[in-house]
Scaffold this active site. Structure first.
Site, PDB file in Angstrom:
ATOM      1  N   MET A 108      -3.635  -7.540  -7.271  1.00  0.00           N
ATOM      2  CA  MET A 108      -3.023  -8.600  -8.074  1.00  0.00           C
ATOM      3  C   MET A 108      -4.055  -9.461  -8.804  1.00  0.00           C
ATOM      4  O   MET A 108      -3.856 -10.666  -8.960  1.00  0.00           O
ATOM      5  CB  MET A 108      -2.132  -9.469  -7.184  1.00  0.00           C
ATOM      6  CG  MET A 108      -0.988  -8.707  -6.536  1.00  0.00           C
ATOM      7  SD  MET A 108       0.043  -7.827  -7.743  1.00  0.00           S
ATOM      8  CE  MET A 108       0.911  -9.215  -8.463  1.00  0.00           C
ATOM      9  N   ARG A 109      -5.131  -8.854  -9.265  1.00  0.00           N
ATOM     10  CA  ARG A 109      -6.123  -9.630 -10.015  1.00  0.00           C
ATOM     11  C   ARG A 109      -6.543  -8.889 -11.274  1.00  0.00           C
ATOM     12  O   ARG A 109      -6.566  -7.654 -11.288  1.00  0.00           O
ATOM     13  CB  ARG A 109      -7.359  -9.893  -9.146  1.00  0.00           C
ATOM     14  CG  ARG A 109      -7.085 -10.941  -8.098  1.00  0.00           C
ATOM     15  CD  ARG A 109      -8.204 -11.068  -7.129  1.00  0.00           C
ATOM     16  NE  ARG A 109      -7.746 -11.838  -5.989  1.00  0.00           N
ATOM     17  CZ  ARG A 109      -7.849 -13.158  -5.883  1.00  0.00           C
ATOM     18  NH1 ARG A 109      -8.442 -13.864  -6.822  1.00  0.00           N
ATOM     19  NH2 ARG A 109      -7.371 -13.783  -4.827  1.00  0.00           N
TER      20      ARG A 109
ATOM     21  N   GLY B 289       0.790  -1.233   0.000  1.00  0.00           N
ATOM     22  CA  GLY B 289       0.000   0.000   0.000  1.00  0.00           C
ATOM     23  C   GLY B 289       0.817   1.275   0.000  1.00  0.00           C
ATOM     24  O   GLY B 289       0.342   2.320   0.433  1.00  0.00           O
ATOM     25  N   SER B 290       2.051   1.218  -0.545  1.00  0.00           N
ATOM     26  CA  SER B 290       2.835   2.458  -0.555  1.00  0.00           C
ATOM     27  C   SER B 290       2.239   3.471  -1.534  1.00  0.00           C
ATOM     28  O   SER B 290       2.332   4.682  -1.303  1.00  0.00           O
ATOM     29  CB  SER B 290       4.303   2.181  -0.870  1.00  0.00           C
ATOM     30  OG  SER B 290       4.465   1.748  -2.199  1.00  0.00           O
TER      31      SER B 290
ATOM     32  N   ASN C 239      -4.629   2.140 -13.204  1.00  0.00           N
ATOM     33  CA  ASN C 239      -3.643   1.187 -12.706  1.00  0.00           C
ATOM     34  C   ASN C 239      -2.266   1.824 -12.786  1.00  0.00           C
ATOM     35  O   ASN C 239      -2.033   2.713 -13.602  1.00  0.00           O
ATOM     36  CB  ASN C 239      -3.673  -0.087 -13.565  1.00  0.00           C
ATOM     37  CG  ASN C 239      -2.714  -1.144 -13.053  1.00  0.00           C
ATOM     38  OD1 ASN C 239      -2.628  -1.378 -11.840  1.00  0.00           O
ATOM     39  ND2 ASN C 239      -1.978  -1.773 -13.948  1.00  0.00           N
TER      40      ASN C 239
ATOM     41  N   ILE D  83      -9.086  -7.411 -13.880  1.00  0.00           N
ATOM     42  CA  ILE D  83     -10.413  -6.792 -13.727  1.00  0.00           C
ATOM     43  C   ILE D  83     -11.297  -7.277 -14.870  1.00  0.00           C
ATOM     44  O   ILE D  83     -10.952  -7.161 -16.044  1.00  0.00           O
ATOM     45  CB  ILE D  83     -10.285  -5.248 -13.756  1.00  0.00           C
ATOM     46  CG1 ILE D  83      -9.332  -4.778 -12.647  1.00  0.00           C
ATOM     47  CG2 ILE D  83     -11.648  -4.578 -13.627  1.00  0.00           C
ATOM     48  CD1 ILE D  83      -9.712  -5.153 -11.246  1.00  0.00           C
TER      49      ILE D  83
ATOM     50  N   HIS E 109       1.721   0.657 -13.349  1.00  0.00           N
ATOM     51  CA  HIS E 109       2.527  -0.488 -13.784  1.00  0.00           C
ATOM     52  C   HIS E 109       4.004  -0.109 -13.686  1.00  0.00           C
ATOM     53  O   HIS E 109       4.393   0.973 -14.133  1.00  0.00           O
ATOM     54  CB  HIS E 109       2.156  -0.849 -15.225  1.00  0.00           C
ATOM     55  CG  HIS E 109       2.881  -2.055 -15.702  1.00  0.00           C
ATOM     56  ND1 HIS E 109       2.517  -3.329 -15.321  1.00  0.00           N
ATOM     57  CD2 HIS E 109       3.983  -2.178 -16.481  1.00  0.00           C
ATOM     58  CE1 HIS E 109       3.358  -4.189 -15.865  1.00  0.00           C
ATOM     59  NE2 HIS E 109       4.252  -3.518 -16.570  1.00  0.00           N
TER      60      HIS E 109
HETATM   61  C1  GRF Z   1       3.773  -1.338  -7.471  1.00  0.00           C
HETATM   62  O1  GRF Z   1       5.095  -1.603  -7.805  1.00  0.00           O
HETATM   63  C2  GRF Z   1       2.923  -1.239  -8.699  1.00  0.00           C
HETATM   64  O2  GRF Z   1       3.619  -0.791  -9.818  1.00  0.00           O
HETATM   65  C3  GRF Z   1       2.447  -2.646  -8.921  1.00  0.00           C
HETATM   66  O3  GRF Z   1       2.291  -3.164  -7.618  1.00  0.00           O
HETATM   67  C4  GRF Z   1       3.128  -2.485  -6.711  1.00  0.00           C
HETATM   68  C5  GRF Z   1       2.289  -2.000  -5.554  1.00  0.00           C
HETATM   69  O4  GRF Z   1       3.045  -1.512  -4.496  1.00  0.00           O
HETATM   70  N1  GRF Z   1       1.246  -2.634  -9.728  1.00  0.00           N
HETATM   71  P1  GRF Z   1       2.323  -0.883  -3.240  1.00  0.00           P
HETATM   72  O5  GRF Z   1       1.417  -1.957  -2.624  1.00  0.00           O
HETATM   73  O6  GRF Z   1       1.579   0.335  -3.647  1.00  0.00           O
HETATM   74  O7  GRF Z   1       3.460  -0.559  -2.288  1.00  0.00           O
END
Ligand code: GRF
Length: 198
Positions: A97-98, A17-18, A114, A100, A116
């Site tokens: 991680m799914r 969740g950063s 999203n 949509i 990436h």
């Molecule tokens: C990030 O690196 C993003 O690019 C990918 O998943 C990661 C999520 O990191 N889709 P966080 O949970 O927001 O720290």
């Protein structure tokens, strides 16, 4: 002076969740006129839940069903209902991680974003920073894009470039990309907020 409406953001995340934190920080700093109305996760132990609760953001775990890669039909509807009940206008995927599927895509058409960890269209899919290292590219980065029915396709909103250094490990490169993600996501959302609410 007339105060424009805040962009109501629903966040879906599976991990640390950063990016959620970076968006929240941008709101608190006055750089993004928005409110995070809820955080939903498919992983009950995800740290994103703790972060959200620490800031008083409604945070829920909703079981995603038996598939490991997508939301099954019933759980997808629960995700949609929960987002709508909390008044989310846009959906931010922050490490969700799914894949949509069409029902959620239709409920939030052109309103799902999203992030990436590569400069799309290069290196779609998982662990893009490892793909970048394997290919020996000298430059990679991150991309914020609207989500469509493809995997890591959809119109690009913001990109940030990051150098790949000779001494990089997957961890150091990913960390450098994430610093830019935390700038790119609030920037893209501020653009969208201006577009939707002026
Ligand atoms: C990030 O690196 C993003 O690019 C990918 O998943 C990661 C999520 O990191 N889709 P966080 O949970 O927001 O720290």
């Amino acid at each position: 002076m007339k105060q424009n409406k805040e962009l109501a953001i629903g966040v879906l995340g599976s991990g640390r969740g950063s990016n959620f934190q970076a968006i929240l920080d941008a709101i608190k700093a006055g750089n993004l006129h928005a409110r995070i109305v809820c955080v939903i996760t498919d992983v009950p132990s995800a740290y994103i839940l703790e972060r959200a609760r620490a800031h008083g953001v409604p945070a829920l775990y909703i079981d995603a069903g038996l598939s490991k890669t997508r939301l099954d039909g019933a759980s997808e509807q629960r995700y949609i209902d929960t987002l709508q009940q909390h008044g989310a206008e846009v959906v931010v995927l922050a490490g969700f991680m799914r894949i949509i599927k069409p029902a959620l895509l239709a409920a939030y058409s052109n309103r799902i974003l999203n992030i990436h960890p590569a400069l799309l269209p290069a290196f779609p899919g998982l662990e893009s920073w490892k793909q970048a290292l394997r290919h020996g590219v000298k430059l990679t980065g991150c991309t914020v894009h609207l989500v469509d029915a493809g995997t890591d396709t959809g119109p690009i909103l913001v990109q940030k470039a990051v150098p790949v250094l000779d001494a990089d490990t997957p961890e150091t490169l990913h960390a450098r990309i994430q610093i830019q993600e935390h700038i790119a996501y609030p920037e893209a959302l501020a653009m969208l907020a201006r577009k939707l609410h002026g």
